[in-house]
Design a protein around this motif. Structure first.
Motif, short mmCIF file in Angstrom:
data_model
loop_
_atom_site.label_atom_id
_atom_site.label_comp_id
_atom_site.label_asym_id
_atom_site.label_seq_id
_atom_site.Cartn_x
_atom_site.Cartn_y
_atom_site.Cartn_z
N PHE A 208 -14.88 -22.50 -4.88
CA PHE A 208 -13.47 -22.78 -4.63
C PHE A 208 -13.29 -24.27 -4.35
CE2 PHE A 208 -13.56 -18.24 -3.71
CZ PHE A 208 -12.40 -17.81 -4.35
N TRP A 209 -12.28 -24.86 -5.00
CA TRP A 209 -11.95 -26.25 -4.73
C TRP A 209 -10.49 -26.50 -5.05
CZ3 TRP A 209 -10.03 -29.05 -8.82
CH2 TRP A 209 -10.29 -28.55 -10.10
N ASP A 210 -9.97 -27.57 -4.51
CA ASP A 210 -8.58 -27.97 -4.70
C ASP A 210 -8.57 -29.49 -4.76
OD1 ASP A 210 -6.01 -29.03 -3.21
OD2 ASP A 210 -5.47 -27.09 -4.02
N ALA A 211 -7.81 -30.05 -5.69
CA ALA A 211 -7.70 -31.51 -5.80
C ALA A 211 -6.25 -31.88 -6.02
CB ALA A 211 -8.56 -32.01 -6.96
N ARG A 212 -5.78 -32.87 -5.27
CA ARG A 212 -4.39 -33.34 -5.44
C ARG A 212 -4.28 -34.78 -4.99
NH1 ARG A 212 -1.03 -29.25 -2.23
NH2 ARG A 212 -2.81 -27.91 -2.59
N ARG B 87 -21.99 -33.50 -10.20
CA ARG B 87 -21.60 -32.10 -10.37
C ARG B 87 -20.41 -32.03 -11.33
NH1 ARG B 87 -19.93 -28.79 -5.61
NH2 ARG B 87 -19.11 -30.72 -4.75
N LEU B 88 -20.24 -30.86 -11.93
CA LEU B 88 -19.12 -30.59 -12.83
C LEU B 88 -18.35 -29.40 -12.28
CD1 LEU B 88 -17.92 -31.44 -15.65
CD2 LEU B 88 -19.25 -29.56 -16.60
N LEU B 89 -17.05 -29.56 -12.09
CA LEU B 89 -16.19 -28.48 -11.63
C LEU B 89 -15.15 -28.20 -12.71
CD1 LEU B 89 -15.44 -29.74 -8.00
CD2 LEU B 89 -17.18 -28.07 -8.68
N SER B 90 -14.77 -26.93 -12.86
CA SER B 90 -13.74 -26.59 -13.84
C SER B 90 -12.69 -25.71 -13.19
CB SER B 90 -14.35 -25.90 -15.06
OG SER B 90 -14.97 -24.69 -14.68
N GLY B 91 -11.48 -25.78 -13.72
CA GLY B 91 -10.40 -24.99 -13.16
C GLY B 91 -9.10 -25.22 -13.93
N CYS B 92 -7.98 -25.12 -13.24
CA CYS B 92 -6.65 -25.26 -13.84
C CYS B 92 -5.80 -26.21 -12.99
CB CYS B 92 -5.95 -23.90 -13.89
SG CYS B 92 -6.88 -22.57 -14.69
N CYS B 93 -4.76 -26.75 -13.62
CA CYS B 93 -3.82 -27.61 -12.89
C CYS B 93 -2.41 -27.05 -13.02
CB CYS B 93 -3.83 -29.03 -13.45
SG CYS B 93 -5.42 -29.88 -13.32
N THR B 94 -1.58 -27.36 -12.02
CA THR B 94 -0.18 -27.00 -12.03
C THR B 94 0.65 -28.20 -11.64
OG1 THR B 94 1.48 -25.49 -11.09
CG2 THR B 94 -0.32 -26.14 -9.65
N LEU C 131 -10.10 -34.08 -2.43
CA LEU C 131 -10.84 -32.88 -2.84
C LEU C 131 -11.08 -32.03 -1.61
CD1 LEU C 131 -13.50 -34.58 -5.13
CD2 LEU C 131 -11.44 -33.39 -5.86
N ARG C 132 -10.66 -30.76 -1.69
CA ARG C 132 -10.86 -29.84 -0.57
C ARG C 132 -11.67 -28.63 -1.01
NH1 ARG C 132 -5.53 -31.74 0.36
NH2 ARG C 132 -5.31 -32.70 2.41
N PHE D 43 1.69 -32.29 -8.88
CA PHE D 43 0.41 -32.14 -9.59
C PHE D 43 -0.72 -31.78 -8.62
CE2 PHE D 43 -3.59 -33.69 -11.30
CZ PHE D 43 -3.54 -33.33 -12.64
N ARG D 44 -1.42 -30.70 -8.94
CA ARG D 44 -2.64 -30.35 -8.20
C ARG D 44 -3.50 -29.46 -9.09
NH1 ARG D 44 -2.99 -25.31 -5.41
NH2 ARG D 44 -1.14 -24.04 -5.76
N CYS D 45 -4.78 -29.49 -8.84
CA CYS D 45 -5.73 -28.69 -9.61
C CYS D 45 -6.54 -27.83 -8.66
CB CYS D 45 -6.66 -29.60 -10.42
SG CYS D 45 -5.78 -30.72 -11.54
N LEU D 46 -7.03 -26.70 -9.17
CA LEU D 46 -7.79 -25.77 -8.34
C LEU D 46 -8.80 -25.03 -9.19
CD1 LEU D 46 -6.14 -22.49 -8.40
CD2 LEU D 46 -4.50 -24.37 -8.38
N GLY D 47 -9.84 -24.57 -8.51
CA GLY D 47 -10.86 -23.82 -9.23
C GLY D 47 -11.57 -22.83 -8.33
N THR D 48 -12.34 -21.96 -8.94
CA THR D 48 -13.12 -20.96 -8.21
C THR D 48 -14.58 -21.09 -8.65
OG1 THR D 48 -12.71 -19.29 -9.91
CG2 THR D 48 -11.18 -19.38 -8.06
N GLU D 49 -15.45 -20.51 -7.86
CA GLU D 49 -16.89 -20.50 -8.17
C GLU D 49 -17.44 -21.90 -8.45
OE1 GLU D 49 -17.77 -17.65 -11.21
OE2 GLU D 49 -16.61 -16.09 -10.23
#
Length: 200
Positions: free
Chosen positions: A112-116, A190-197, A124-125, A104-110
Motif C-alpha cells: 500500500f502506498w499513496d503519493a500526492r 524500487r518500482l511501485l505501480s498503481g493508479c492516479c485520480t 509518499l505515504r 492529483f494523487r496516486c495510490l497502489g496496493t501490494e
C-alpha cells in the motif's frame, strides 16, 4: 483560383480541426439539471440500467475516466458507474502545461502506498509512515499535446509516471483513468505501480 480557395479552406479549417475539446481523464461540472433534481449514476451506460448513485445539480469537478456512446464513467463510493454526458460540461482549467491538477494523487496496493503533491513536495505515504516521506519536486513534464493528461513528476530520488489508461486499484470496483508507475532511486531502487485520480 482553385489553389486560393483550397488555401483559404485549409486556413479556416486548420485551427478548428487541431483543437480537441478534452482527453480523458478530466473534470466536468454538472450542467442542465434542474434545481431539486439529480443526475443519475447508472450501473451500465444506458438509461434503463440500475441507478447506483446520484450527482447534485450543482456538482462540480467530477472526474470522468472513460466515455462510451454518450455516457461517461465516474466513481461513486466504492463503485464505478455511468452518467449521461449531455448533462456534463468539461472544464478547461484542468490540464495546464507543466502542472498537476489540484486533486492529483496516486495510490497502489501490494504494498500500500499513496503519493500526492503538497507545498512543492511529492509526499509518499505508507501504512507504516503516515507522516510521509517528502521529496522536493524538481519538475513536472507533459507531452506538449493540448490537454493531454500524461505527466512525469521528477522529484528528489523518485520519478512518477502517470499515463492515460483505465486502471483498477484491486481493492474496490472503482476504475481510474491514469495508471501510475513510481521509480524510487537511491541505494535500494524500487518500482511501485498503481493508479492516479484527479477527483478533488
Amino acid at each position: 483560383m482553385l489553389r486560393t480557395t483550397l488555401a483559404l479552406t485549409l486556413a479556416l479549417a486548420g485551427p478548428a480541426a487541431a483543437t480537441q475539446e478534452y482527453i480523458l481523464p478530466t473534470l466536468f461540472d454538472v450542467a442542465g439539471v434542474a434545481t431539486g433534481d439529480v443526475l443519475n449514476i447508472r450501473a451500465e451506460p444506458n438509461a434503463q440500467a440500475t441507478i447506483i448513485g446520484t450527482l447534485a445539480p450543482d456538482a462540480r469537478r467530477i472526474e470522468v475516466v472513460e466515455e462510451r456512446r454518450g455516457w461517461g464513467r465516474v466513481n461513486t463510493a466504492e463503485a464505478s458507474g455511468w452518467v449521461s454526458m449531455r448533462y456534463l460540461a468539461y472544464r478547461t482549467d484542468v490540464w495546464q502545461p507543466g502542472a498537476l491538477p489540484a486533486g492529483f494523487r496516486c495510490l497502489g496496493t501490494e504494498p500500500f502506498w499513496d503519493a500526492r503533491p503538497e507545498a512543492g513536495d511529492l509526499v509518499l505515504r505508507s501504512p507504516e509512515d503516515q507522516a510521509g516521506d517528502r521529496r522536493p519536486v524538481q519538475t513536472v513534464l507533459d507531452t506538449g499535446i493540448f490537454r493531454d493528461p500524461a505527466r512525469v513528476v521528477v522529484a528528489r530520488d523518485v520519478t512518477l509516471f502517470a499515463q492515460p489508461q483505465i486502471c483498477s486499484d484491486g481493492m474496490s470496483d472503482r476504475l481510474f483513468g491514469l495508471s501510475a508507475t513510481i521509480v524510487l532511486h537511491g541505494d535500494q531502487p524500487r518500482l511501485l505501480s498503481g493508479c492516479c485520480t484527479i477527483q478533488p
